[in-house]
Design an enzyme around this catalytic site. Structure first.
Site, PDB file in Angstrom:
ATOM      1  N   LYS A 169      67.804  56.975  97.151  1.00 48.58           N
ATOM      2  CA  LYS A 169      68.898  57.701  97.117  1.00 48.58           C
ATOM      3  C   LYS A 169      70.284  57.434  97.281  1.00 48.58           C
ATOM      4  CE  LYS A 169      65.723  61.322  96.321  1.00 48.58           C
ATOM      5  NZ  LYS A 169      65.485  61.709  95.075  1.00 48.58           N
ATOM      6  N   TYR A 192      61.387  57.471 105.889  1.00 42.47           N
ATOM      7  CA  TYR A 192      62.053  57.886 104.749  1.00 42.47           C
ATOM      8  C   TYR A 192      62.226  56.718 103.714  1.00 42.47           C
ATOM      9  CZ  TYR A 192      64.156  60.889 101.028  1.00 42.47           C
ATOM     10  OH  TYR A 192      64.528  61.424  99.853  1.00 42.47           O
TER      11      TYR A 192
HETATM   12  N1  NAD Z   1      61.222  68.329  98.677  1.00 40.39           N
HETATM   13  C1  NAD Z   1      62.328  67.956  99.617  1.00 40.39           C
HETATM   14  O1  NAD Z   1      62.400  68.099 100.744  1.00 40.39           O
HETATM   15  C2  NAD Z   1      63.385  67.320  98.986  1.00 40.39           C
HETATM   16  C3  NAD Z   1      64.530  67.148  99.530  1.00 40.39           C
HETATM   17  C4  NAD Z   1      65.771  66.689  98.961  1.00 40.39           C
HETATM   18  C5  NAD Z   1      65.676  66.177  97.702  1.00 40.39           C
HETATM   19  N2  NAD Z   1      64.453  66.077  96.848  1.00 40.39           N
HETATM   20  C6  NAD Z   1      64.279  65.524  95.599  1.00 40.39           C
HETATM   21  O2  NAD Z   1      64.082  66.632  94.767  1.00 40.39           O
HETATM   22  C7  NAD Z   1      63.359  66.057  93.618  1.00 40.39           C
HETATM   23  C8  NAD Z   1      62.316  66.606  93.108  1.00 40.39           C
HETATM   24  O3  NAD Z   1      61.167  66.471  94.095  1.00 40.39           O
HETATM   25  P1  NAD Z   1      60.282  67.639  94.614  1.00 40.39           P
HETATM   26  O4  NAD Z   1      60.564  67.553  96.244  1.00 40.39           O
HETATM   27  O5  NAD Z   1      60.791  68.895  93.930  1.00 40.39           O
HETATM   28  O6  NAD Z   1      58.872  67.296  94.357  1.00 40.39           O
HETATM   29  P2  NAD Z   1      57.731  67.319  93.180  1.00 40.39           P
HETATM   30  O7  NAD Z   1      56.655  66.378  93.124  1.00 40.39           O
HETATM   31  O8  NAD Z   1      57.776  68.545  92.783  1.00 40.39           O
HETATM   32  O9  NAD Z   1      58.735  66.698  91.990  1.00 40.39           O
HETATM   33  C9  NAD Z   1      58.728  65.159  91.719  1.00 40.39           C
HETATM   34  C10 NAD Z   1      58.767  65.097  90.244  1.00 40.39           C
HETATM   35  O10 NAD Z   1      58.959  63.686  89.919  1.00 40.39           O
HETATM   36  C11 NAD Z   1      58.113  63.591  88.787  1.00 40.39           C
HETATM   37  N3  NAD Z   1      58.118  62.001  88.502  1.00 40.39           N
HETATM   38  C12 NAD Z   1      57.429  61.039  89.306  1.00 40.39           C
HETATM   39  N4  NAD Z   1      57.593  59.878  88.777  1.00 40.39           N
HETATM   40  C13 NAD Z   1      57.690  60.216  87.468  1.00 40.39           C
HETATM   41  C14 NAD Z   1      58.154  59.386  86.216  1.00 40.39           C
HETATM   42  N5  NAD Z   1      57.501  58.091  86.191  1.00 40.39           N
HETATM   43  N6  NAD Z   1      58.290  59.963  85.100  1.00 40.39           N
HETATM   44  C15 NAD Z   1      58.753  61.436  84.992  1.00 40.39           C
HETATM   45  N7  NAD Z   1      58.633  61.975  85.893  1.00 40.39           N
HETATM   46  C16 NAD Z   1      58.069  61.494  87.376  1.00 40.39           C
HETATM   47  C17 NAD Z   1      56.804  64.010  88.992  1.00 40.39           C
HETATM   48  O11 NAD Z   1      56.011  64.359  88.100  1.00 40.39           O
HETATM   49  C18 NAD Z   1      57.280  65.442  89.609  1.00 40.39           C
HETATM   50  O12 NAD Z   1      57.582  66.426  88.766  1.00 40.39           O
HETATM   51  C19 NAD Z   1      62.957  64.513  93.846  1.00 40.39           C
HETATM   52  O13 NAD Z   1      64.338  63.643  93.435  1.00 40.39           O
HETATM   53  C20 NAD Z   1      63.332  64.462  95.445  1.00 40.39           C
HETATM   54  O14 NAD Z   1      63.369  63.469  95.970  1.00 40.39           O
HETATM   55  C21 NAD Z   1      63.533  66.769  97.698  1.00 40.39           C
END
Ligand code: NAD
Length: 252
Positions: free
Chosen positions: A161, A154
Site C-alpha cells: 500500500k 497487515y
Molecule cells: N476491506 C477493507 O477493510 C479495506 C480497507 C482499505 C482498503 N481496502 C482495499 O480495497 C480494495 C478492494 O478490496 P475489498 O476489501 O473490497 O475486497 P474484495 O475481495 O471484495 O476485492 C478485492 C478484489 O481484488 C481482485 N483481485 C485480486 N487479484 C486480482 C488479479 N490478479 N487481477 C484482477 N483482480 C484481482 C479480486 O478479484 C477482488 O475483486 C483493495 O485494494 C483493498 O486492499 C480494503
C-alpha cells in the site's frame, strides 16, 4: 436523472461480490448517473459478479497479473464503449502467509506477488487506460493506513500500500497534463473477501470500529460516495492525494 456523474462512463475493477468496496463505489456512481463497466479477475469470479450485473456486455475479464489480459481488457472496453471518464482500481492480493505474525516471515516470492498485484497493477492499468481516458478524467485507487503504520498482521500488504500510494502520486504528476487526476481513498477496515485473508481480521475490524470518532464503522456506501465525488468534475482541483474515509481512525 440529474446526477453529478451524468454522461460519464466509469470502469470499475475489483468487484468480487456485493461486499466489495468496488461494488459500493459502482452503486454510488450509478446513483449519480454514471454508466458503469466492470472487470472481473477470472471465470470463477465471473459467476459472482454475474449475479449483480445482468448485462454481459458490461462485464470484461481482466487479470492484472498479466499484461496481455490487461491489454485485451482495455481493447474490449474501447470497442464496446469508446472513450471513458474514469477508472476505479480496487484490487489487492497477498498470500495468507504474508498476512500474519512477523514481517520477517515474508518471502521474496510472496512479497513480489503482493506488490505486483496490489501496487504495480495501478501503473499497468493507468498505462493501458491512458489512450481511452477523456479530458478531464479521474483514476481512484483504494488504500489502507497500514501503508504508513506498522499495524499487526497487515505486513507485506502495508508495504504494497505504501508503494501504491507513491505510485499514485507519480501517476498524478505524469497524467496531469492530459487532464487525468489520480487519487487514493484510504478506507476504514470493513469485512470483505480480501480482509478475510488477514490473520485476526475480526479483531482488526473491531479495533478499527472502536477507534472511529463515533464508535460506528465506515460503510461501503460512505466510501462509494467519496469515490463518486472524486470521479466527478466537482473534484477537478484534487490530484495526487490520499483521502481518508475511515471515520477518523487515522487520527489516533
Ligand atoms: N476491506 C477493507 O477493510 C479495506 C480497507 C482499505 C482498503 N481496502 C482495499 O480495497 C480494495 C478492494 O478490496 P475489498 O476489501 O473490497 O475486497 P474484495 O475481495 O471484495 O476485492 C478485492 C478484489 O481484488 C481482485 N483481485 C485480486 N487479484 C486480482 C488479479 N490478479 N487481477 C484482477 N483482480 C484481482 C479480486 O478479484 C477482488 O475483486 C483493495 O485494494 C483493498 O486492499 C480494503
Amino acid at each position: 436523472m440529474n446526477g453529478f456523474l451524468d454522461g460519464k462512463k466509469i470502469l470499475v475493477m475489483g468487484v468480487a461480490n456485493n461486499k466489495s468496496i468496488a461494488w459500493g463505489c459502482a452503486q454510488a456512481m450509478e446513483k449519480q448517473g454514471a454508466e458503469i463497466i466492470y472487470t472481473y479477475q477470472n471465470e470463477r469470479l465471473k459467476k459472482f459478479i454475474s449475479k449483480l450485473v445482468d448485462d454481459e456486455n458490461r462485464l470484461i475479464e481482466c487479470d492484472v497479473a498479466s499484461d496481455e489480459s490487461i491489454s485485451q481488457a482495455f481493447s474490449k472496453v474501447e470497442d464496446r464503449f469508446g472513450k471513458i471518464d474514469g477508472i476505479v482500481h480496487a484490487i489487492a492480493f497477498a498470500k495468507k502467509e504474508e498476512l500474519g505474525g512477523s514481517i520477517l516471515n515474508s518471502t521474496r516470492e510472496g512479497y513480489n506477488q503482493a506488490l505486483d498485484i496490489s501496487s504495480y497493477s495501478l501503473l499497468a492499468v493507468a498505462k493501458a487506460g491512458q489512450k481511452i481516458l477523456n479530458t478531464p478524467s479521474s483514476i481512484v485507487t483504494l488504500t489502507y493506513m497500514g501503508s504508513s503504520r506498522a499495524l499487526p498482521n497487515y505486513n507485506t500488504m502495508g508495504i504494497a500500500k505504501a508503494a501504491l500510494e507513491s505510485g499514485m502520486r507519480y501517476l498524478a504528476r505524469d497524467m496531469g497534463e492530459e487532464g487525468t487526476r489520480v487519487n487514493a481513498i484510504s478506507a476504514g477496515a470493513m469485512r470483505t473477501l480480501a480482509v478475510s485473508g488477514i490473520k485476526g481480521h475480526s479483531d482488526l475490524i473491531k479495533i478499527s470500529q472502536s477507534e472511529t470518532v463515533d464508535g460506528v464503522n465506515v460503510t461501503q456506501e460512505e466510501v462509494g460516495n467519496t469515490c463518486a465525488f472524486l470521479m466527478s468534475d466537482l473534484a477537478t482541483g484534487i490530484t495526487g492525494d490520499v483521502i481518508y474515509v475511515d471515520k477518523g481512525v487515522h487520527l489516533r
